[in-house]
Design a protein around this motif. Structure first.
Motif, short mmCIF file in Angstrom:
data_model
loop_
_atom_site.label_atom_id
_atom_site.label_comp_id
_atom_site.label_asym_id
_atom_site.label_seq_id
_atom_site.Cartn_x
_atom_site.Cartn_y
_atom_site.Cartn_z
N THR A 196 0.84 -1.20 0.00
CA THR A 196 0.00 0.00 0.00
C THR A 196 0.87 1.25 0.00
OG1 THR A 196 -0.11 -0.07 2.42
CG2 THR A 196 -1.93 -1.11 1.21
N TYR A 197 0.29 2.33 -0.47
CA TYR A 197 0.98 3.60 -0.55
C TYR A 197 0.02 4.68 -0.05
CZ TYR A 197 3.55 0.80 -3.99
OH TYR A 197 4.25 -0.20 -4.61
N TYR A 198 0.58 5.69 0.63
CA TYR A 198 -0.24 6.75 1.18
C TYR A 198 0.41 8.11 0.96
CZ TYR A 198 -2.78 3.08 3.64
OH TYR A 198 -3.52 1.96 3.93
N THR A 209 -6.85 4.22 5.71
CA THR A 209 -6.39 2.87 5.38
C THR A 209 -7.09 2.40 4.12
OG1 THR A 209 -6.07 2.34 7.73
CG2 THR A 209 -6.17 0.51 6.17
N ILE A 210 -6.29 1.98 3.15
CA ILE A 210 -6.85 1.40 1.93
C ILE A 210 -6.81 -0.12 2.05
CG2 ILE A 210 -4.62 1.43 0.70
CD1 ILE A 210 -6.21 2.05 -1.87
N SER A 211 -7.86 -0.76 1.56
CA SER A 211 -7.92 -2.22 1.58
C SER A 211 -8.77 -2.67 0.39
CB SER A 211 -8.50 -2.73 2.89
OG SER A 211 -9.84 -2.28 3.06
N ARG A 212 -8.75 -3.97 0.15
CA ARG A 212 -9.55 -4.49 -0.95
C ARG A 212 -10.05 -5.88 -0.62
NH1 ARG A 212 -6.01 -4.22 -6.05
NH2 ARG A 212 -7.76 -5.34 -7.01
N ASP A 213 -11.17 -6.22 -1.22
CA ASP A 213 -11.73 -7.56 -1.11
C ASP A 213 -11.95 -8.03 -2.54
OD1 ASP A 213 -13.27 -9.83 -0.81
OD2 ASP A 213 -14.39 -9.03 0.89
N ASN A 214 -11.04 -8.84 -3.04
CA ASN A 214 -11.13 -9.27 -4.43
C ASN A 214 -12.33 -10.18 -4.67
OD1 ASN A 214 -8.96 -7.74 -5.20
ND2 ASN A 214 -7.48 -9.42 -5.05
N ARG A 224 -5.55 0.61 -12.37
CA ARG A 224 -4.41 0.54 -13.28
C ARG A 224 -4.23 -0.90 -13.71
NH1 ARG A 224 0.45 2.48 -15.13
NH2 ARG A 224 2.19 1.00 -15.01
N GLU A 225 -4.08 -1.12 -15.00
CA GLU A 225 -3.97 -2.48 -15.54
C GLU A 225 -2.60 -3.10 -15.26
OE1 GLU A 225 -6.90 -2.46 -19.39
OE2 GLU A 225 -4.93 -1.51 -19.58
N ARG A 226 -1.56 -2.31 -15.28
CA ARG A 226 -0.21 -2.86 -15.11
C ARG A 226 0.26 -2.68 -13.67
NH1 ARG A 226 2.28 -3.88 -19.98
NH2 ARG A 226 1.21 -3.07 -21.82
N ILE A 227 1.32 -3.43 -13.32
CA ILE A 227 1.84 -3.34 -11.96
C ILE A 227 2.46 -1.97 -11.73
CG2 ILE A 227 2.29 -5.83 -11.87
CD1 ILE A 227 5.26 -5.16 -12.26
N PHE A 228 2.56 -1.60 -10.47
CA PHE A 228 3.27 -0.38 -10.11
C PHE A 228 4.78 -0.67 -10.18
CE2 PHE A 228 -0.45 1.71 -9.19
CZ PHE A 228 -1.17 1.20 -8.10
N LEU A 229 5.46 0.06 -11.01
CA LEU A 229 6.91 -0.11 -11.12
C LEU A 229 7.65 0.70 -10.06
CD1 LEU A 229 7.33 -0.08 -15.00
CD2 LEU A 229 7.17 -2.05 -13.46
N SER A 230 6.97 1.65 -9.47
CA SER A 230 7.58 2.48 -8.44
C SER A 230 6.48 3.14 -7.64
CB SER A 230 8.46 3.56 -9.08
OG SER A 230 7.65 4.48 -9.81
N SER A 231 6.84 3.68 -6.48
CA SER A 231 5.85 4.41 -5.68
C SER A 231 5.41 5.67 -6.41
CB SER A 231 6.43 4.73 -4.31
OG SER A 231 7.62 5.50 -4.44
N THR A 232 6.30 6.25 -7.16
CA THR A 232 5.96 7.44 -7.94
C THR A 232 4.84 7.14 -8.92
OG1 THR A 232 8.20 8.31 -7.75
CG2 THR A 232 6.84 9.19 -9.54
N GLN A 233 4.94 5.97 -9.52
CA GLN A 233 3.90 5.56 -10.46
C GLN A 233 2.59 5.30 -9.75
OE1 GLN A 233 4.25 1.73 -12.72
NE2 GLN A 233 4.64 3.14 -14.40
N ALA A 234 2.64 4.70 -8.59
CA ALA A 234 1.42 4.42 -7.83
C ALA A 234 0.71 5.71 -7.44
CB ALA A 234 1.75 3.61 -6.59
N MET A 235 1.46 6.77 -7.25
CA MET A 235 0.92 8.04 -6.79
C MET A 235 0.53 8.99 -7.91
SD MET A 235 3.53 8.77 -3.63
CE MET A 235 3.70 7.63 -2.27
N GLY A 236 0.80 8.60 -9.15
CA GLY A 236 0.52 9.50 -10.26
C GLY A 236 -0.82 9.21 -10.92
N SER A 237 -1.67 10.23 -11.01
CA SER A 237 -2.97 10.04 -11.65
C SER A 237 -2.81 9.64 -13.11
CB SER A 237 -3.81 11.30 -11.54
OG SER A 237 -3.16 12.39 -12.18
N TRP A 238 -1.70 10.05 -13.72
CA TRP A 238 -1.44 9.75 -15.13
C TRP A 238 -1.25 8.25 -15.38
CZ3 TRP A 238 3.19 7.26 -15.17
CH2 TRP A 238 4.05 7.51 -14.09
N ALA A 239 -0.97 7.49 -14.29
CA ALA A 239 -0.66 6.06 -14.43
C ALA A 239 -1.89 5.17 -14.44
CB ALA A 239 0.28 5.62 -13.31
N TYR A 240 -3.05 5.73 -14.19
CA TYR A 240 -4.27 4.94 -14.07
C TYR A 240 -5.09 4.98 -15.35
CZ TYR A 240 -3.14 4.55 -9.17
OH TYR A 240 -2.50 4.25 -7.99
#
Length: 128
Positions: free
Chosen positions: A58-60, A69-74, A99-115
């Motif tokens: 997770t990233y905050y 707190t972020i969580s998920r129930d698949n 986002r379809e692809r994995i997060f390659l970095s925390s920067t990517q996880a935090m960027g709206s452009w990555a979704y």
């Protein structure tokens, strides 16, 4: 493609709590990395939290660490954002994103452009 629908927003007093939900439909939810963003009037959309597809990481944003707190129930195709100790500055429209692809970095996880996909948003208002 995936469709996202947020719910759970509302009006709450400072110090209170809310839990946002984001229900996904379409392709396999468990393969998507998910994020929450928010946008206050007159401000740019800002990162809040993100979670990997399996929920192992997770990233905050610094502004919400220790309170949200972020969580998920698949099994339920749903991602959540538990928000505690809410402050007036948390007032915003909250958006769920996938986002379809994995997060390659925390920067990517935090960027709206990555979704790739976005919900329509749910309003959170915190009164002082």
């Amino acid at each position: 493609q995936v469709q996202l629908v947020e719910s759970g927003g509302g009006l709450v007093q400072a110090g209170g709590s809310l839990r946002l939900s984001c229900a996904a439909s379409g392709r396999t939810f468990s393969s998507y990395n998910m994020g929450w963003f928010r946008q206050a009037p007159g401000k740019e959309r800002a990162f809040v939290a993100a979670i990997t597809s399996g929920g192992t990481a997770t990233y905050y944003a610094d502004s919400v660490k220790g309170r949200f707190t972020i969580s998920r129930d698949n099994a339920k195709n749903t991602v959540y954002l538990q928000m505690n100790s809410l402050k007036p500055e948390d007032t915003a429209e909250y958006y769920c994103a996938a986002r379809e692809r994995i997060f390659l970095s925390s920067t990517q996880a935090m960027g709206s452009w990555a979704y790739n996909y976005w919900g329509q948003g749910t309003q959170v208002t915190v009164s002082s």
